[in-house]
Design an enzyme around this catalytic site. Structure first.
Site, short mmCIF file in Angstrom:
data_model
loop_
_atom_site.label_atom_id
_atom_site.label_comp_id
_atom_site.label_asym_id
_atom_site.label_seq_id
_atom_site.Cartn_x
_atom_site.Cartn_y
_atom_site.Cartn_z
N GLY A 84 0.87 -1.17 0.00
CA GLY A 84 0.00 0.00 0.00
C GLY A 84 0.90 1.21 0.00
N ARG A 87 4.62 5.18 2.12
CA ARG A 87 5.26 6.49 2.31
C ARG A 87 4.79 7.46 1.23
NH1 ARG A 87 11.06 5.73 -0.23
NH2 ARG A 87 10.58 4.09 -1.70
N LYS A 107 5.43 11.95 -1.91
CA LYS A 107 6.22 10.78 -1.50
C LYS A 107 7.22 11.19 -0.41
CE LYS A 107 8.54 7.00 -3.94
NZ LYS A 107 8.81 6.54 -5.30
N GLY A 120 8.51 5.44 6.31
CA GLY A 120 7.64 6.36 5.57
C GLY A 120 8.39 7.49 4.88
N ARG A 177 -2.79 0.68 -9.67
CA ARG A 177 -1.77 -0.30 -10.09
C ARG A 177 -2.43 -1.65 -10.34
NH1 ARG A 177 2.76 1.83 -6.54
NH2 ARG A 177 1.93 3.82 -5.83
N ASP A 246 2.89 -4.20 -8.24
CA ASP A 246 2.48 -2.96 -7.55
C ASP A 246 3.16 -1.74 -8.16
OD1 ASP A 246 4.67 -4.49 -6.25
OD2 ASP A 246 4.95 -2.64 -5.13
N ASN A 247 4.11 -1.97 -9.06
CA ASN A 247 4.76 -0.84 -9.73
C ASN A 247 4.28 -0.69 -11.18
OD1 ASN A 247 6.21 -0.27 -7.42
ND2 ASN A 247 7.98 -1.48 -8.04
N ASP A 256 6.74 4.42 -10.66
CA ASP A 256 7.49 3.95 -9.49
C ASP A 256 8.95 3.66 -9.85
OD1 ASP A 256 5.77 4.31 -7.45
OD2 ASP A 256 5.68 2.23 -6.84
P1 AMP Z 1 8.75 0.29 -3.72
O1 AMP Z 1 9.89 -0.68 -3.71
O2 AMP Z 1 9.17 1.73 -3.49
O3 AMP Z 1 7.86 0.15 -4.90
O4 AMP Z 1 7.88 -0.05 -2.42
C1 AMP Z 1 7.29 -1.31 -2.17
C2 AMP Z 1 6.38 -1.20 -0.97
O5 AMP Z 1 7.11 -0.84 0.19
C3 AMP Z 1 5.28 -0.16 -1.10
O6 AMP Z 1 4.14 -0.66 -0.45
C4 AMP Z 1 5.85 1.03 -0.40
O7 AMP Z 1 4.88 1.91 0.08
C5 AMP Z 1 6.65 0.39 0.73
N1 AMP Z 1 7.79 1.21 1.15
C6 AMP Z 1 8.96 1.37 0.48
N2 AMP Z 1 9.78 2.17 1.18
C7 AMP Z 1 9.13 2.53 2.30
C8 AMP Z 1 9.45 3.34 3.43
N3 AMP Z 1 10.62 3.95 3.53
N4 AMP Z 1 8.52 3.47 4.37
C9 AMP Z 1 7.33 2.85 4.30
N5 AMP Z 1 6.97 2.08 3.28
C10 AMP Z 1 7.85 1.91 2.28
MG MG Z 2 6.28 0.85 -5.58
#
Ligand code: AMP
Ligand code: MG
Length: 477
Positions: A84, A87, A107, A120, A177, A246-247, A256
């Site tokens: 979800g 952040r 973000k 976050g 997504r 999810d991306n 993403d």
């Molecule tokens: P991403 O690899 O950026 O596509 O993130 C994959 C998942 O991890 C998503 O649900 C993001 O919201 C969560 N996520 C990534 N980095 C963080 C972070 N620093 N804090 C909280 N959630 C994160």
């Molecule tokens: Mg992502």
């Protein structure tokens, strides 16, 4: 200014209200003024730091309207229901002068119910990479989310090492997504899935509503857009790096940005994400993975579509991908999209791979090469000049004796950028930004906005790395 809340108001149970919590010492560093104007965003947001003040005030309308979206996703092939906006926050939607409604998505503004144990936050390094990547792809004509603004911070965020934090806002037609649909299907929340699909159809794919089965039409529309998108990536030597579902945006836009990279030296199996041990998201696997992801999406539609409908939609991926890829590639080279053109293009790519040439730079040299010369001075670009000479004769003949003979060098230049965001250039700019030096970053953004301009031939901004290093990018962002 009050932003629209179509997603949050229509699907309130699919979001969580979350007040942004900016880091300390934030400063607005980059604004995409052209985009801000097209979205009719207030000047006070930028000129008087009105946007930052609103984000720092938990009682402002902007803060009170922010929501985090729930979704899941297949990460490296494995289903994960716990994803979800961990952040990211959807601030709301604004109407673009030409492109309809656009989400404003913040973000790095702190934890949400979907953060799990993460902080976050976003670091300046990845935020700036995303900002520059989005603008570069946009100006290359590759469908993508866009960069609206970026804030630096004096706070430190901990990743593999302490790094300066940051926050950015990006825009996209929506942040829906593949993983959104997968989540409500896999949790058997049929009602939410139906409402999400209805929302998506009415707001983003109204043309599919006329179809006998709008779900099947939606799957087909997403399949076609995704096929065309990945063709653009393959044509430009772009590696997304984390094609988890999810991306993947339903709009068929690049979305993403994580450990993405444009290839320097052409290697068809290139992988830059250092967490991708098996090369799942290697350059040459991107089309197959896109189809794998579409298959996961199709599964989420399987209660509302027949097997034949799902198969029909997915079976369109390959021909559409190939048609688009061949057309864009042969166009880039001034060739006709026929067997000869495709063969010459494939031989050119083999030559680049075997002789370890720079991908973008070689295409640019070819676009600038003088067809009247034989042998061509371009032969000196290749260690194996004889192989090049033989190919050049064939290529020259095809160019001179075809309908494409009248293509001007100027129009070929427009398809072959002089500048792309190369990883080593981004690293240098990140170091400068981390040290508080933003003027070169701004110059670089201007350069990315006119990637085909001859000003960037031989400019330091467009140079490949001095020694082609093996690039490994951290997924942590
Ligand atoms: P991403 O690899 O950026 O596509 O993130 C994959 C998942 O991890 C998503 O649900 C993001 O919201 C969560 N996520 C990534 N980095 C963080 C972070 N620093 N804090 C909280 N959630 C994160
Ligand atoms: Mg992502």
């Amino acid at each position: 200014m009050t932003l629209a809340r179509r997603y949050a108001d229509t699907l309130p149970d699919l979001v969580s209200q979350v007040v942004p919590q900016p880091l300390q010492g934030m400063r607005l560093r980059l604004v995409n003024q052209e985009l801000a104007d097209a979205l009719s965003l207030p000047q006070s947001w930028w000129q008087k730091d009105g946007l930052l003040a609103a984000l720092q005030d938990p009682n402002s309308a902007l803060s009170r309207n922010a929501v985090a979206q729930k979704y899941g996703g297949h990460q490296f092939g494995h289903w994960n229901p716990f994803l979800g906006d961990g952040r990211g926050l959807l601030l709301g939607e604004a109407q673009h002068a030409e492109h309809g409604w656009q989400d404003l998505h913040l973000k790095g503004a702190g934890q949400t119910p979907y953060s799990r144990h993460a902080d976050g936050r976003a670091v300046l390094r990845s935020t700036l990479r995303e900002y520059l990547g989005q603008e570069a792809l946009h100006h290359l004509g590759i469908p993508t989310s866009r960069s609206l603004c970026l804030f630096s911070s004096t706070d430190t965020v901990y990743r593999e090492q302490p790094e300066p934090g940051a926050m950015m806002i990006r825009t996209a037609p929506s942040h829906i997504r593949f993983g959104h649909f997968e989540y409500y299907f896999n949790t058997q929340n049929t009602d939410a899935l139906k409402r999400l699909v209805t929302f998506t159809l009415h707001n983003h794919f109204p043309e599919c509503l006329q179809a006998e089965n709008p779900w099947a039409a939606l799957l087909l529309a997403i399949t076609l857009r995704t096929a065309r998108l990945v063709a653009h990536w393959q044509v430009h030597g772009f590696v997304h790096g984390v094609m988890n579902t999810d991306n993947m945006s339903v709009h068929g836009i690049t979305f993403d940005y994580g450990p993405y990279a444009f290839m320097d030296t052409f290697t068809s199996s290139a992988v830059f994400n250092h967490s991708d041990h098996e090369g799942r998201y290697a350059f040459d696997r991107q089309p197959g993975i896109a189809l794998w992801n579409l298959n996961a999406l199709a599964h989420a539609f399987s209660d509302e579509c027949t097997i034949e409908e799902l198969r029909d939609a997915l079976s369109r991926f390959e021909p559409v991908f190939l048609e688009q890829y061949h057309r864009l590639m042969t166009d880039r080279m001034g060739l006709e999209t026929n067997d000869t053109g495709i063969r010459l293009m494939q031989d050119w790519l083999s030559m680049l791979a075997t002789q370890q040439r720079d991908y973008t730079g070689s295409f640019r040299l070819l676009a600038l090469a003088d067809l009247t010369l034989s042998p061509s001075p371009l032969r000196d670009h290749f260690p194996d000049r004889d192989t090049f000479d033989a190919w050049w004769e064939d290529y020259r003949n095809a160019r001179l004796h075809s309908e494409t003979a009248s293509i001007s060098q100027a129009s070929l230049r427009q398809k072959n950028p002089a500048i792309i965001p190369r990883t080593h250039q981004l690293s240098a700019l990140i170091s400068q930004a981390e040290a508080g030096e933003w003027s070169t970053v701004e110059e670089y953004i201007d350069a990315l906005a006119s990637p085909f301009d001859t000003r960037w031939d031989d400019h330091p901004f467009s140079r490949p790395p001095a020694t082609p290093a093996s690039v490994s990018l951290s997924c942590s962002s």
